[in-house]
Design an enzyme around this catalytic site. Structure first.
Site, short mmCIF file in Angstrom:
data_model
loop_
_atom_site.label_atom_id
_atom_site.label_comp_id
_atom_site.label_asym_id
_atom_site.label_seq_id
_atom_site.Cartn_x
_atom_site.Cartn_y
_atom_site.Cartn_z
N THR A 246 0.67 -1.72 0.07
CA THR A 246 -0.17 -0.03 -0.35
C THR A 246 0.78 1.39 -0.07
OG1 THR A 246 -2.04 -1.14 1.11
CG2 THR A 246 -1.29 0.87 1.95
N SER B 63 1.78 -7.40 -0.93
CA SER B 63 2.34 -8.64 0.25
C SER B 63 1.46 -10.23 0.03
CB SER B 63 2.35 -7.95 1.14
OG SER B 63 1.42 -7.93 2.42
N THR C 24 1.40 -4.38 4.39
CA THR C 24 1.36 -4.56 6.12
C THR C 24 0.10 -6.60 6.09
OG1 THR C 24 -1.00 -3.57 6.02
CG2 THR C 24 1.26 -2.36 6.22
N ASP C 25 0.15 -6.65 4.77
CA ASP C 25 -1.11 -7.74 4.77
C ASP C 25 -0.31 -8.95 5.48
OD1 ASP C 25 -2.56 -6.45 4.78
OD2 ASP C 25 -3.64 -7.23 2.01
N1 ASP Z 1 -2.75 -5.02 0.09
C1 ASP Z 1 -1.90 -4.18 1.17
C2 ASP Z 1 -0.70 -5.00 1.18
O1 ASP Z 1 -0.56 -5.56 2.08
C3 ASP Z 1 -1.90 -3.74 2.46
C4 ASP Z 1 -0.91 -3.12 2.51
O2 ASP Z 1 -0.08 -2.59 2.42
O3 ASP Z 1 -1.39 -2.48 4.18
O4 ASP Z 1 0.15 -5.11 -0.23
#
Ligand code: ASP
Length: 341
Positions: A16, A61, A94-95
């Site tokens: 993100t 991710s 973050t995932d």
């Molecule tokens: N969908 C994103 C990922 O993990 C979420 C994030 O980056 O917070 O790539």
């Protein structure tokens, strides 16, 4: 303290924090380079930290693999071997950060801190947290405070140990927590303030071992639910090399699952964790069929307070490095899962 002249290697993997709007769909996709990300951080230049920037991957991710992480580990080790890098920042989605940071924590040798960060609020929203998180991560990686801490996750100015951190909310900028232990510290006014002693690290033997069969290792994760009839466990027979069970409460399952789990545990390591993600699985409290005592007596391995996702990462690493011995696996889980922080 001044961080001027310190050197940090930054590896950007996507997520993100790096997203931009796809003109065709109006939806967010990872797109910005590591250089662009760093250029968007107010005050970073003024820190005087030298940055060695690597555009490593540009992926959500969810699409990172353990092979990507092995490659990342090698690239980080090469930077650290140069002897000129004080710390490392990994920027990613973050995932999966609670799994990736823990995996790298198993592999990472040496005292230089590896600081994972990302963003909960994307750059098109008001108040995106990416720039502040990146700034805090660079401070944490550049300074002396986290030397010897292994991998940590820095978001919302909090520093969490890789072994304990969990993503606990889908959207909140305060999504990251360390249930039970709390954060290791806080980044404020250009430094890290520690709230507790740095975690004792046990990564060594697990991290040093050579991968012998990564491609053929498949570790399943089964979450037990009310009324679970065991059909999915039956389907796993012969299809995986290890299983992590995310059981109910302190480590409990419906009694009719016990023979199925015993059959699996006779052939492959089956690690008992809790789907709650906070607190240890019990080992000696309940004695009814399907209780933790019953499951352990039937060959399951206690996962301590490792959450199911981290337990899966650890079991995968053990199996990929050729460790199939139940006693050694159980001892490793006892080391990782049963220690305080
Ligand atoms: N969908 C994103 C990922 O993990 C979420 C994030 O980056 O917070 O790539």
């Amino acid at each position: 303290m001044s961080l001027t002249g310190r050197t940090v290697a930054v590896f950007a993997l996507g997520g993100t924090i790096s997203t931009g709007t796809d003109p065709a769909t109006g939806a967010l996709v990872p797109g910005r380079s590591a250089g662009e990300l760093l250029a968007s951080v107010p005050g970073l230049d003024a820190l005087g930290v030298r940055l060695r920037v690597h555009d490593f991957r540009r992926l959500p991710s969810a699409s990172l693999t353990l092979a990507d992480l092995d490659a990342l580990h090698r690239a980080i080790a090469a930077e650290l071997d140069s002897g000129t890098v004080d710390g490392v920042v990994v920027v990613q989605g973050t995932d999966t950060i609670e799994e990736t940071a823990f995996y790298l924590d198993l592999l990472h040798q040496g005292d230089a801190p590896l600081v994972f960060t990302g963003a909960m609020r994307n750059p098109t929203l008001s108040g995106p947290d990416g720039p502040a998180n990146l700034y805090a991560a660079v401070v944490a990686a550049a300074g002396p405070w986290l030397r010897g801490a292994g991998c940590v996750v820095v978001l919302g100015d909090q520093v969490h140990a890789a072994r304990t951190v969990e993503k606990s909310h889908t959207t909140s900028p305060a999504a990251f927590t360390s249930p039970g232990s709390g954060p290791l510290g806080l980044v404020a006014e250009g430094r890290v303030r520690l709230h507790q002693r740095l975690p004792h690290r046990t990564g060594g033997p697990v991290g040093n071992a050579t991968v012998t069969k990564d491609g053929s290792v498949r570790v399943a994760l089964h979450t037990v639910t009310l009324g679970d009839d065991g059909t999915l466990l039956d389907l796993l027979e012969g299809r995986c090399s290890g299983l992590v069970l995310a059981a109910l409460g302190g480590g409990h399952v419906p009694e009719w699952l016990v023979p199925k789990l015993r059959r699996l545990a006779d052939r492959i390591p089956v690690v008992l964790t809790s789907r709650i993600g906070n607190g240890p699985v019990l080992t000696g409290t309940y004695g009814y069929p399907g209780s933790e005592r019953d499951l352990l007596a039937n060959g399951l391995i206690p996962g301590g307070d490792l959450n199911p996702y981290k337990a899966r990462v650890l079991l995968h690493r053990l199996l990929a490095t050729g460790c199939h011995d139940r006693t050694r696996i159980a001892r490793t889980f006892a080391e990782f899962g049963d220690r305080g922080v």
